[in-house]
Design an enzyme around this catalytic site. Structure first.
Site, PDB file in Angstrom:
ATOM      1  CD  GLU A   1      -3.002  -0.960   2.306  1.00  0.00           C
ATOM      2  OE1 GLU A   1      -4.055  -1.608   2.203  1.00  0.00           O
ATOM      3  OE2 GLU A   1      -2.744  -0.221   3.284  1.00  0.00           O
TER       4      GLU A   1
ATOM      5  CD  GLU B   1      -3.553  -5.529   4.442  1.00  0.00           C
ATOM      6  OE1 GLU B   1      -4.464  -4.746   4.820  1.00  0.00           O
ATOM      7  OE2 GLU B   1      -2.344  -5.236   4.505  1.00  0.00           O
TER       8      GLU B   1
END
Length: 449
Positions: free
Chosen positions: A163, A357
């Site tokens: 990320e 995730e």
């Protein structure tokens, strides 16, 4: 539900969020160690100093992973635990810790999936300018070489970054995360491009030094979700999902993923705002340094943004109602994100998709029976997995799913209040309690969905 026979079923964590041991065995400081010292930076003054004490409870956690039945486990290396100053001397005690983890996973039939960088940047390098320093890609390349040399004989699955939108956006734009900076547009663009260059260098090093490895890159996502699923709505949602917003470009998938997965930025009006701050030869650098062969596209999916078309057929955002379900952080529940996200990413990049995730934050408590009942998390998981199966059936190449997270942990600036884990952690005693969702996910894995 049913997924492909070689489906990766896993759980995920990150070093700073679970390890603790922040000053033990010659570990260096990370920007998060220092950020947590700031008054008001993290809710309740929480820190990751001890976190879940995974550093000392490693064997217990591996036993729990084995019981859960995952065939892979996604973790991250702590850069300052391995190289305390970020460059230079390697800390053998840090190497030993990760060797114990990796060997323990393999002994229990669990494939290690390692993320090189999950936000705990070495503080000593931050003092030298961090990602703004033009030497930062070389720093990361050297770190990747240490990883390859020490673990590449056993670790064959890697993600370079987790990320970048978030650690650059909140760490260097809003200042809400470590290192708590608020860069100018020029600074943000230069630092972000150095992150992309670092990715490319790390991939090259891993390819050269680790045989038969699979390498990817993990993006935060918030795709546009067509409300009525008409053909025009879907096309508009796709285009808008990969647009570059002039003010918030740092959050957008196109900036972070197009150079990595496609080899360049699509020319658009909004690119001009940042283009002047990129190197003059940035297009060549993307093609020759950043764009490296990858094996999968990693997506972290929690929710998306619903949209429709107005009376003129133009994009129109759909607000999420106040009475609609949200998690304890206020994030909306949008299962269809797990359909359109993989479909859009596979259409654009053509690589196998791994959901790195996906999870649900709750304020879990231990009930009077000594157990932790979390039916909302189980429902969340089933609804999202159902949409992922639909994406698979409609043509997306789905390779894996990782529940976030294996255990409750330090949730960055939110501290310890939100709990994402399949395993409950009593932060006072460090006792682990398997939640109901742990057993439900175990069944899902046993039945391949």
């Amino acid at each position: 539900m049913s997924f492909k026979k070689d489906m990766l079923w896993g759980a995920a964590t990150a070093a700073y969020q679970i390890e603790g041991g922040f000053e033990e065995d010659d570990k260096g400081k990370s920007v998060w160690d220092v950020f947590c010292e700031r008054k008001g930076a993290v809710k309740n003054g929480d820190t990751g100093n001890t976190a879940c004490d995974h550093y000392h409870l490693l064997n217990e956690d591996i036993r729990l992973l084995k019981e859960l039945g995952v065939n892979t486990y996604r973790f991250s290396f702590s850069w300052p635990r391995i190289i305390p100053d970020g460059t230079g001397k390697v800390n053998q005690k840090g190497i030993d810790f990760y060797n114990k983890l990796i060997d323990g996973l393999l002994e229990n039939g669990i494939t290690p999936f390692a993320t090189l960088f999950h936000w705990d940047f070495p503080y000593e390098l931050d003092k030298k300018g961090g990602w703004l320093n033009p030497k930062s890609p070389q720093w990361f390349e050297n770190y990747a070489k240490v990883i390859a040399d020490n673990f590449g004989d056993r670790v064959k699955m890697f993600a370079t970054f987790n990320e970048p939108q978030v650690f650059m956006g909140h760490g260097h734009f809003t200042g809400l995360h470590a290192p708590g900076k608020k860069y100018s547009l020029r600074e943000l663009t230069e630092a972000a491009f150095n992150v992309l260059l670092s990715h490319g260098k790390a991939v090259k090093i891993l390819r050269e030094n680790v045989s038969d490895c699979k390498i990817g890159y993990v993006s935060a996502t918030s795709f546009q979700l067509p409300l009525n699923n008409t053909e025009k709505e879907i096309e508009t949602a796709y285009n808008k999902s990969f647009g570059l917003n002039p003010e918030y470009w740092v959050w957008h998938a196109a900036f972070w993923c197009d150079p990595v997965f496609k080899g360049g930025f699509e020319k658009c009006e909004n690119l001009k705002q940042i283009e002047k701050y990129l190197p003059s030869d940035y297009e060549e650098k993307i093609k020759t340094e950043i764009y490296q062969p990858l094996d999968f596209c990693g997506l972290n999916i929690y929710n998306g943004n619903r949209m429709t078309l107005d009376e003129n057929g133009d994009f129109k955002a759909v607000s999420y109602g106040s009475n609609e379900p949200r998690n304890s952080l206020g994030w909306p529940i949008t299962p269809e994100a797990m359909y359109y996200g993989p479909m859009f990413a596979y259409r654009r990049y053509g690589l196998p998709i791994i959901i790195c995730e996906n999870g649900f934050a709750l304020n879990d408590t231990v009930s009077s029976d000594g157990l932790v009942h979390d039916p909302l998390r189980t429902e969340f998981m089933k609804r999202y997995l159902s949409q992922l199966e639909k994406a698979q059936n409609d043509g997306a190449d789905i390779k894996g799913y990782f529940a976030w997270s294996f255990m409750d942990n330090f949730e960055w600036a939110e501290g310890y209040e939100p709990r994402f884990g399949l395993v409950y952690v009593d932060y006072n005693t460090k006792k682990r309690i398997k939640k109901d969702s742990f057993f439900e996910y175990k069944k899902i894995i046993e039945n391949n969905g």
